[in-house]
Design an enzyme around this catalytic site. Structure first.
Site, short mmCIF file in Angstrom:
data_model
loop_
_atom_site.label_atom_id
_atom_site.label_comp_id
_atom_site.label_asym_id
_atom_site.label_seq_id
_atom_site.Cartn_x
_atom_site.Cartn_y
_atom_site.Cartn_z
N GLY A 1 0.85 -1.18 0.00
CA GLY A 1 0.00 0.00 0.00
C GLY A 1 0.88 1.23 0.00
O GLY A 1 2.02 1.19 0.47
N THR A 2 0.36 2.31 -0.52
CA THR A 2 1.22 3.49 -0.67
C THR A 2 0.74 4.68 0.15
O THR A 2 0.83 4.65 1.37
CB THR A 2 1.38 3.84 -2.15
N THR A 3 0.20 5.72 -0.46
CA THR A 3 0.15 7.03 0.19
C THR A 3 -1.06 7.25 1.10
O THR A 3 -2.20 7.07 0.68
CB THR A 3 0.20 8.13 -0.88
#
Length: 281
Positions: free
Chosen positions: A53-55
């Protein structure tokens, strides 16, 4: 004891009278192998390819705090999932946004939710927001062994502080180190660009809707420069998850609300692709 439990269908007495208000401590005493950080991993050769998962971004406003996340999960240079959920309620007045190895992060969030619920049932009261932030720090530190093998989890925690009557944000590093953020914060691969956007957009007198617009603008900027961050997908109707925490508790913005904000931002960006301009003075 296990055989006796199977024959009688009853739990051992220790399970019915927990000696600690911490579910993690209780689990560590009776079944330590079930804790994520205690699970043995096979020898690692080369890079580990797992969905990440990122931001995640958060912004405080006059009545609370907004926590939001994009929907993209990546695995190397491939988009592993376009509609992953990265923001979860921890309890009635707090929420967690996850960045890092998706599977372990989601498992950690579920364990954190159970930890807070267990404390409330055993102690008969709700843990303070500061206490919740500390419990999450301990859980992240417990995952350090996996993090050293490339399976790191670095969440963002936000909530409404009932005692101080305001929204607060806490960020973490991979070792569980905790910092309270002032005004806004971001974590994940696109955090550098999201934080830069929020630095120009944030004001102390933001309303809830303005804070929601600010986090969407920040995620838009992050997606513009970070390939692992997914911006609003108008064609597939996949939009960032936006939540708020106020004196009324946790609230997730409806899809129609987020869609309206995202489309308004998109239309404006057709004229100004780089987003809102900040004054020089």
């Amino acid at each position: 004891m296990e055989a006796n439990t199977r024959s009688t269908g009853r739990l051992p007495a220790a399970f019915l009278t927990p000696g600690s208000s911490s579910f993690m401590d209780f689990l560590g005493e009776h079944s330590p192998e079930l804790l994520p950080g205690n699970r043995p991993l096979p020898p690692v050769q080369g890079a580990i390819e797992a969905p990440h998962g990122t931001t995640i971004v958060a912004v405080t406003f006059s009545g609370g705090v907004v926590l939001a996340g994009d929907r993209r999960a990546t695995m190397g240079n491939v988009i592993a999932q376009r509609d992953i959920e990265k923001v979860f309620p921890a309890d009635e007045f707090s929420a967690v946004g996850i960045a890092g190895t998706a599977g372990i992060a989601v498992e950690m969030v579920k364990l954190f939710q159970l930890e807070l619920e267990h404390f409330e049932k055993v102690e008969g009261t709700v843990l303070s927001l500061e206490g919740k932030a500390n419990r999450l720090s301990t859980m992240i530190r417990g995952n350090l062994g996996m993090a050293m093998q490339g399976l790191a989890v670095v969440p963002l925690f936000a909530g409404w502080d009932v005692d101080r009557e305001k929204g607060r944000i806490f960020s973490y590093d991979v070792t569980g180190g905790r910092s309270e953020e002032r005004g806004f914060a971001a974590t994940g691969s696109g955090s550098m660009f999201a934080r830069g956007a929020l630095k120009k957009l944030y004001r102390e007198d933001l309303t809830e809707e303005q804070a929601a617009t600010a986090v969407l603008q920040a995620l838009y900027d992050a997606a513009d420069d970070d390939s692992a961050t997914g911006g609003p997908d108008l064609a597939r109707r996949i939009y960032p998850i936006i939540t708020s925490l106020t004196e009324d508790g946790f609230k997730r913005f409806g899809e129609d609300e987020v869609s309206e904000l995202a489309r308004a931002i998109h239309e404006r960006r057709l004229e100004e692709p780089d987003g809102p301009r900040a004054g020089l003075l």
